[in-house]
Write a protein that holds these residues in place. Structure first.
Motif, PDB file in Angstrom:
ATOM      1  N   LEU A 197       0.820  -1.209   0.000  1.00  0.00           N
ATOM      2  CA  LEU A 197       0.000   0.000   0.000  1.00  0.00           C
ATOM      3  C   LEU A 197       0.859   1.267   0.000  1.00  0.00           C
ATOM      4  O   LEU A 197       0.552   2.237  -0.693  1.00  0.00           O
ATOM      5  N   GLY A 199      -3.051   3.921  -1.710  1.00  0.00           N
ATOM      6  CA  GLY A 199      -4.338   3.240  -1.544  1.00  0.00           C
ATOM      7  C   GLY A 199      -5.033   3.705  -0.281  1.00  0.00           C
ATOM      8  O   GLY A 199      -4.518   4.563   0.453  1.00  0.00           O
ATOM      9  N   THR A 200      -6.186   3.163  -0.034  1.00  0.00           N
ATOM     10  CA  THR A 200      -6.989   3.547   1.123  1.00  0.00           C
ATOM     11  C   THR A 200      -7.128   2.372   2.084  1.00  0.00           C
ATOM     12  O   THR A 200      -7.436   1.254   1.661  1.00  0.00           O
ATOM     13  N   ILE A 201      -6.876   2.632   3.351  1.00  0.00           N
ATOM     14  CA  ILE A 201      -6.990   1.617   4.395  1.00  0.00           C
ATOM     15  C   ILE A 201      -8.198   1.942   5.265  1.00  0.00           C
ATOM     16  O   ILE A 201      -8.394   3.096   5.672  1.00  0.00           O
ATOM     17  N   GLN A 202      -8.992   0.941   5.546  1.00  0.00           N
ATOM     18  CA  GLN A 202     -10.123   1.096   6.461  1.00  0.00           C
ATOM     19  C   GLN A 202      -9.671   0.704   7.868  1.00  0.00           C
ATOM     20  O   GLN A 202      -9.284  -0.438   8.096  1.00  0.00           O
ATOM     21  N   TYR A 253     -12.465   4.745  10.773  1.00  0.00           N
ATOM     22  CA  TYR A 253     -12.190   5.798   9.794  1.00  0.00           C
ATOM     23  C   TYR A 253     -11.317   5.214   8.685  1.00  0.00           C
ATOM     24  O   TYR A 253     -10.842   4.075   8.773  1.00  0.00           O
ATOM     25  N   SER A 254     -11.124   5.979   7.638  1.00  0.00           N
ATOM     26  CA  SER A 254     -10.289   5.529   6.517  1.00  0.00           C
ATOM     27  C   SER A 254      -9.090   6.451   6.358  1.00  0.00           C
ATOM     28  O   SER A 254      -9.150   7.641   6.692  1.00  0.00           O
ATOM     29  N   VAL A 255      -7.996   5.894   5.866  1.00  0.00           N
ATOM     30  CA  VAL A 255      -6.767   6.651   5.617  1.00  0.00           C
ATOM     31  C   VAL A 255      -6.348   6.415   4.175  1.00  0.00           C
ATOM     32  O   VAL A 255      -6.236   5.264   3.737  1.00  0.00           O
ATOM     33  N   THR A 256      -6.119   7.488   3.440  1.00  0.00           N
ATOM     34  CA  THR A 256      -5.643   7.378   2.062  1.00  0.00           C
ATOM     35  C   THR A 256      -4.148   7.653   2.029  1.00  0.00           C
ATOM     36  O   THR A 256      -3.690   8.723   2.467  1.00  0.00           O
ATOM     37  N   LEU A 257      -3.387   6.701   1.551  1.00  0.00           N
ATOM     38  CA  LEU A 257      -1.928   6.803   1.513  1.00  0.00           C
ATOM     39  C   LEU A 257      -1.456   7.211   0.122  1.00  0.00           C
ATOM     40  O   LEU A 257      -1.851   6.598  -0.870  1.00  0.00           O
TER      41      LEU A 257
END
Length: 209
Positions: A52, A57-60, A101-105
């Motif tokens: 990632l 990408g995005t992690i939930q 929450y989500s994190v976009t890397l």
């Protein structure tokens, strides 16, 4: 016309065997499955995290509890204006629930950058591996392949350790680190788990991990 080549020993079979052996070998740099595990309870392992980070990408992030550590003075006031500290320096802890929450890397291709930075050294070792194979010396060919892998591995780690070639951390990530008593601002370098997981292997092409 003379070729200028003098054959003193028929080593065709040993050369053939060595070339065949090196043709079946891969030098892989990254995070193999046996080094991918992170701390208990974390839903993503180092191999997935490395992918990632490299590609973005995005992690939930599921709902979870966090422990906040601070230090209280003898008079009952918070030390350092109530700033968070490491667990080892704390004498006051509270547990808080963080909602999902989500994190976009953003892409931070540490492997690609590290290999590109060390490309000349890596290619030199691979050439030596080929020359050793042509000489019928499979053992030295294998050693050069391992040296190429080691250089590539250290190149990737160097990119993380330097931090200046990667997209800087978002302010929200910096705040998250500070909430856990961490003050470092290098991308990809928080606990050091990802860095330690990076390695290399030399294996047969048809092998699986």
């Amino acid at each position: 016309m003379k070729s200028g080549l003098t054959v003193t020993k028929d080593s065709a079979q040993s050369i053939f065997d060595a070339l065949k052996a090196i043709g079946k070998r891969d030098v892989l740099v990254g995070i193999p499955s046996d080094r991918a595990q992170r701390s208990e309870g974390q839903g993503i392992n180092n191999a997935e995290l490395g992918y990632l980070h490299s590609n973005g990408g995005t992690i939930q992030i599921p709902e979870h509890d966090v422990t906040v550590n601070r230090k209280i003075n003898a008079d009952g006031s918070f030390a350092q204006n109530g700033q968070f500290v490491r667990a080892g320096k704390s004498n006051f802890s509270t547990i808080h629930t963080v909602k999902a929450y989500s994190v976009t890397l953003p892409p931070r291709p540490f492997l690609e950058l590290g290999i590109a930075y060390k490309n000349k050294e890596i290619v030199a070792e691979l050439k030596l591996a080929a020359v050793a194979a042509l000489s019928g010396d499979a053992a030295w060919s294998e050693k050069y392949l391992n040296r190429a892998g080691l250089i590539a591995m250290n190149g990737a780690k160097g990119v993380i350790q330097a931090g200046d070639k990667l997209t800087p951390l978002a302010e929200s990530t910096k705040r998250s680190r500070r909430s856990r008593g961490r003050i470092g601002e290098k991308p990809l370098y928080d606990t050091g788990g990802l860095l330690r997981a990076i390695t290399y292997i030399v294996r047969d092409k048809n092998a699986t991990s």
